[in-house]
Design a protein around this motif. Sequence first.
Motif, PDB file in Angstrom:
ATOM      1  N   CYS A  77      30.905  27.431 -65.898  1.00 22.43           N
ATOM      2  CA  CYS A  77      30.351  28.025 -64.678  1.00 22.43           C
ATOM      3  C   CYS A  77      31.169  27.663 -63.451  1.00 22.43           C
ATOM      4  N   GLY A  78      32.163  26.778 -63.610  1.00 24.63           N
ATOM      5  CA  GLY A  78      33.042  26.471 -62.482  1.00 24.63           C
ATOM      6  C   GLY A  78      32.504  25.404 -61.550  1.00 24.63           C
ATOM      7  N   ASP A  79      31.313  24.872 -61.824  1.00 25.81           N
ATOM      8  CA  ASP A  79      30.724  23.878 -60.931  1.00 25.81           C
ATOM      9  C   ASP A  79      31.511  22.569 -60.972  1.00 25.81           C
ATOM     10  N   ARG A  80      31.735  21.992 -59.791  1.00 28.27           N
ATOM     11  CA  ARG A  80      32.531  20.758 -59.716  1.00 28.27           C
ATOM     12  C   ARG A  80      31.712  19.651 -59.074  1.00 28.27           C
ATOM     13  N   ILE A  81      31.789  18.430 -59.635  1.00 27.73           N
ATOM     14  CA  ILE A  81      31.194  17.267 -58.981  1.00 27.73           C
ATOM     15  C   ILE A  81      32.268  16.190 -58.878  1.00 27.73           C
ATOM     16  N   GLU A  82      32.007  15.195 -58.032  1.00 28.69           N
ATOM     17  CA  GLU A  82      32.961  14.110 -57.904  1.00 28.69           C
ATOM     18  C   GLU A  82      32.968  13.259 -59.164  1.00 28.69           C
ATOM     19  N   THR A  83      34.122  12.688 -59.469  1.00 27.60           N
ATOM     20  CA  THR A  83      34.202  11.819 -60.641  1.00 27.60           C
ATOM     21  C   THR A  83      33.529  10.491 -60.298  1.00 27.60           C
ATOM     22  N   PRO A  84      32.505  10.111 -61.067  1.00 26.98           N
ATOM     23  CA  PRO A  84      31.841   8.832 -60.763  1.00 26.98           C
ATOM     24  C   PRO A  84      32.714   7.650 -61.175  1.00 26.98           C
ATOM     25  N   ARG A  85      32.509   6.496 -60.499  1.00 23.71           N
ATOM     26  CA  ARG A  85      33.251   5.292 -60.888  1.00 23.71           C
ATOM     27  C   ARG A  85      32.518   4.553 -61.986  1.00 23.71           C
ATOM     28  N   ALA A  86      31.200   4.654 -61.929  1.00 14.81           N
ATOM     29  CA  ALA A  86      30.398   4.011 -62.962  1.00 14.81           C
ATOM     30  C   ALA A  86      29.445   5.062 -63.523  1.00 14.81           C
ATOM     31  N   CYS A  87      28.885   4.793 -64.663  1.00 14.11           N
ATOM     32  CA  CYS A  87      28.001   5.763 -65.298  1.00 14.11           C
ATOM     33  C   CYS A  87      26.784   6.027 -64.423  1.00 14.11           C
ATOM     34  N   PRO A  88      26.530   7.279 -64.110  1.00 12.09           N
ATOM     35  CA  PRO A  88      25.389   7.575 -63.253  1.00 12.09           C
ATOM     36  C   PRO A  88      24.049   7.270 -63.942  1.00 12.09           C
ATOM     37  N   ARG A  89      24.063   7.098 -65.262  1.00 12.17           N
ATOM     38  CA  ARG A  89      22.805   6.848 -65.953  1.00 12.17           C
ATOM     39  C   ARG A  89      22.527   5.348 -66.094  1.00 12.17           C
ATOM     40  N   CYS A  90      23.510   4.607 -66.648  1.00 13.33           N
ATOM     41  CA  CYS A  90      23.231   3.190 -66.910  1.00 13.33           C
ATOM     42  C   CYS A  90      23.918   2.257 -65.926  1.00 13.33           C
ATOM     43  N   GLY A  91      24.796   2.804 -65.088  1.00 15.58           N
ATOM     44  CA  GLY A  91      25.420   1.973 -64.066  1.00 15.58           C
ATOM     45  C   GLY A  91      26.612   1.161 -64.532  1.00 15.58           C
ATOM     46  N   GLU A  92      26.896   1.176 -65.827  1.00 14.32           N
ATOM     47  CA  GLU A  92      28.032   0.407 -66.332  1.00 14.32           C
ATOM     48  C   GLU A  92      29.350   1.068 -65.920  1.00 14.32           C
ATOM     49  N   ALA A  93      30.367   0.254 -65.666  1.00 17.19           N
ATOM     50  CA  ALA A  93      31.694   0.813 -65.381  1.00 17.19           C
ATOM     51  C   ALA A  93      32.440   0.960 -66.696  1.00 17.19           C
ATOM     52  N   ALA A  94      31.874   1.751 -67.599  1.00 15.27           N
ATOM     53  CA  ALA A  94      32.432   1.845 -68.952  1.00 15.27           C
ATOM     54  C   ALA A  94      32.837   3.274 -69.279  1.00 15.27           C
ATOM     55  N   LEU A  95      33.287   4.001 -68.255  1.00 18.36           N
ATOM     56  CA  LEU A  95      33.629   5.397 -68.472  1.00 18.36           C
ATOM     57  C   LEU A  95      35.023   5.527 -69.081  1.00 18.36           C
ATOM     58  N   GLU A  96      35.125   6.393 -70.078  1.00 21.91           N
ATOM     59  CA  GLU A  96      36.410   6.562 -70.737  1.00 21.91           C
ATOM     60  C   GLU A  96      36.709   8.045 -70.934  1.00 21.91           C
ATOM     61  N   ALA A  97      37.945   8.418 -70.622  1.00 22.13           N
ATOM     62  CA  ALA A  97      38.365   9.808 -70.815  1.00 22.13           C
ATOM     63  C   ALA A  97      38.700  10.018 -72.286  1.00 22.13           C
ATOM     64  N   ILE A  98      38.051  10.993 -72.898  1.00 23.50           N
ATOM     65  CA  ILE A  98      38.256  11.240 -74.323  1.00 23.50           C
ATOM     66  C   ILE A  98      39.034  12.536 -74.506  1.00 23.50           C
ATOM     67  N   GLY A  99      40.046  12.491 -75.324  1.00 22.85           N
ATOM     68  CA  GLY A  99      40.823  13.693 -75.602  1.00 22.85           C
ATOM     69  C   GLY A  99      41.803  13.995 -74.482  1.00 22.85           C
ATOM     70  N   ALA A 100      42.545  15.101 -74.617  1.00 21.45           N
ATOM     71  CA  ALA A 100      43.573  15.391 -73.632  1.00 21.45           C
ATOM     72  C   ALA A 100      43.707  16.866 -73.342  1.00 21.45           C
ATOM     73  N   GLY A 101      43.827  17.169 -72.056  1.00 22.62           N
ATOM     74  CA  GLY A 101      44.194  18.516 -71.621  1.00 22.62           C
ATOM     75  C   GLY A 101      45.626  18.462 -71.108  1.00 22.62           C
ATOM     76  N   THR A 102      46.069  19.560 -70.499  1.00 20.76           N
ATOM     77  CA  THR A 102      47.470  19.638 -70.061  1.00 20.76           C
ATOM     78  C   THR A 102      47.878  18.502 -69.127  1.00 20.76           C
ATOM     79  N   GLU A 103      46.952  18.093 -68.213  1.00 20.45           N
ATOM     80  CA  GLU A 103      47.324  17.033 -67.261  1.00 20.45           C
ATOM     81  C   GLU A 103      47.631  15.729 -67.980  1.00 20.45           C
ATOM     82  N   ARG A 104      46.844  15.435 -69.001  1.00 15.20           N
ATOM     83  CA  ARG A 104      47.045  14.180 -69.718  1.00 15.20           C
ATOM     84  C   ARG A 104      48.286  14.267 -70.608  1.00 15.20           C
ATOM     85  N   VAL A 105      48.529  15.441 -71.160  1.00 17.19           N
ATOM     86  CA  VAL A 105      49.742  15.620 -71.955  1.00 17.19           C
ATOM     87  C   VAL A 105      50.955  15.377 -71.059  1.00 17.19           C
ATOM     88  N   GLU A 106      50.874  15.889 -69.830  1.00 15.74           N
ATOM     89  CA  GLU A 106      51.972  15.668 -68.891  1.00 15.74           C
ATOM     90  C   GLU A 106      52.159  14.173 -68.625  1.00 15.74           C
TER      91      GLU A 106
END
Length: 816
Positions: free
Chosen positions: A556-585
Amino acid sequence: MNVQPAASHHFVEVAVPLPLPGTLTYGLPVEWRAIVQVGARVQVPVGRRWLTGVVLELHNRPPPAGTEARQVGEVLDSEPVLGPDLLDLASFVSEYYLAPPGEVLRAMLPSRLVSAGGRIVRLTDRGALALARDDTQRFVLEHLLQHATRTVAELVAAARSAGLDGGRLHVAVRSLADEGKVRIDEAADSRRRLESAVEVQAGDLADLLDRCGRSEKGRAVVELLRALGRPASVRELATEVGCGPGVIQRLVQQGVLRRFTQYRPPSLDRHRLGGDAYRPELNADQRASVGALERALEERRYRAFLLEGVTGSGKTEVYLRALEGVLAAGRGAIVMVPEIALVPALAQALRLRLGERLAVLHSGMGESERAHHWQRLARGEALVAVGARSAVFAPVRELALVVVDEEHDPSYKQDRTPRYNARDLALVRAQRSNAIAVLASATPSLEARQLVSRGRSTRLSLPLRVGSSTLPEGVLVDLRRERFVHRPGEVHFSERLCEEIRAALAGGEQVILLRNRRGYAPILLCRACGEDMRCPECGLPRTLHRRPPGLLCHYCGDRIETPRACPRCGEAALEAIGAGTERVEERFRALFPEVAVDVLDRDTTQRVGGAAAVLERFRTGATRVLIGTQMVSKGHHFPQVSLAAVLSADSYLGFPDFRAVERTYSMLVQLAGRAGRGDRPGKVVIQTHYPDHYAVRAALRHDDAAFATEELRFRRAFHYPPFTRVALLVAQDRHRDRAEKRIEEIAARLAESPLSRGVRVGGPAPAPFERLRGKWRFQLVLRSQSGARLRQLLRELGLHEARSDLVVDVDPQDLL
Ligand code: ADP
Ligand code: ZN
């Protein structure tokens, strides 16, 4: 169809751009009766709004007793904006795709025409001195003397308040234009802006530079202008030299430059890349194909051709020759490519060879520019239309040839109402114009292959690459055997791939890497609680982007800011999974820090300079490696590329869609087609978890026949196109149970209809993407041997795309 104005008609049928199944009836005030024609635009009241619609019929059938037709407010054109051929095509599209006629017309016309406040009328030099022949003419001439330019609508309004009649005013304007006393322009033309330009005064360069004094910038300006050998706009110079307009102003005062104003033409310049008008000697296969097309053109009867040639076999050259013949005969043509990004290079190639009689049309250009090109075609100033799918509706006169390049590409299907497929419409349009249609591809769609085997299209083959170049050698990397920490969607540069990249770069060659996902990573996951940042509207994980940063829902194109910590549990345990073109670069830069690399995907296209800039940098060799989504595999010709690789061939194979295998195959073949187009042989590396899949094997071995045989067997066994026709119905609603109930109710009515015998019904079932843009989606997939019967069934049940809660997709490209 009645095209002649007939003063006796009291009613008109008008298609308005609303999701209505048919036209609306309006009464025609006396003043307009001699003016209005089928195909003209009118302003009509709908509810409390005024809308611009197109007249589809003139008649004398009064509305049912007890109802009263509202009146047409204004007739905007004294001549049709759409000729009978395009009106005819519009009604075909509306019936075939069960789409509202007004929405079809809206898709056909440049929006500046649809919503026009009217054309602009201005006095010519002759008009300024002319004598009027009657009161209305006098009114127009005097009014224009006073106001310089007026829209037709403004003139009508003024005439009315002076007690004159609006219909007569149209006649007067038209006759004044015929006599050369006024000029009528589409609103778009007048929007060509004037700009300030300069050129170097005549004289000795040393002398001129002398006069610049100590101004470095001033000297730079003069030198640049000399090097260009043409005038340049102040805007252009300021950006090139990096100076303010003051510098240029001073040079003008010093008599070094001469200043003047020029139109900033909505020219093709923005749609061009470098190149030259090289016209190669045809090889034997090309000669045979061109010969067949030329003979068919002479017959002036409809015929369809499938130009099937391996990548780099010179298909473009074949249809270019046919185009030259068409133009020489003063006839017209349409050439389509699937992606807007491919239009500039093709437009440039065509322009070099065919000259200025070219119009470029695609939805990515400015509206006034598009209207301008459209008008040039309509007036016969341009004979060839080049563009993406909407070019199938171009108002080309005396159409002789329609070319659909890369006809297998799913982008020819429009994914909103009207859901037409430009490839299929190309055949329809050619047929109705006694023109020939040429579908070109290295990996023809199964539909196009089927037309050939049923004798409805003629195959022209180019089995070899031109010159001495050969198809690239295929290298398979079995990802199951790679030792690396495997995570879903992870992108892996295998040792073999790295070796091949090193070898290509060491040889001074270029590399294309395909990763068919944009953004940085498909999922941002909280390792602590499993939160995956789903879009609440679509129910699917958002994609992590870094340029610009954010979590973006690709549905749907909706964008939100990237959180620093998990908005649900508050832990700073966020990890990017998989890769798109930016990560391949990113990964690539880490592996090959010295190498200039660029990314081409939908995100880059939207940046300044866009895809054209990225492609141009790659073409000139400024970048050595191009990473991108499928956009990198389509149609480009870069002779320095010796290696093309797909990081994972499996991105489609898991999709619940009968065309997934075909997509995978054509993606791999097209990608391979980018490599080894120059003198040196190329390689294609395919990394996959399914090394034994027939699509992968056929692509590696360039065994097109093997792929077609296997795929046709699958389609036949499971009753999929081209052996059946499909219609997809999707009920969508904010409330899950309402969507489900709706689809069940439709399924029940289908089952009752006698027409549904022989129709296979899949579902009702939740759509593979069960929720999109806040709506729950349930679907029915209908398949039948007879497309006509399928459409008849849908029509009988009153199922057309007139409401936003039901998608009716005839010949869908995917079932998601
Ligand atoms: P395709 O569309 O089949 O992949 P192109 O039409 O892009 O191939 O042609 C590839 C290149 O070969 C182009 O640069 C074109 O100018 C060139 N070319 C085409 N025909 C010939 C020919 N007969 N001799 C030499 N070069 C040719
Ligand atoms: Zn969403």
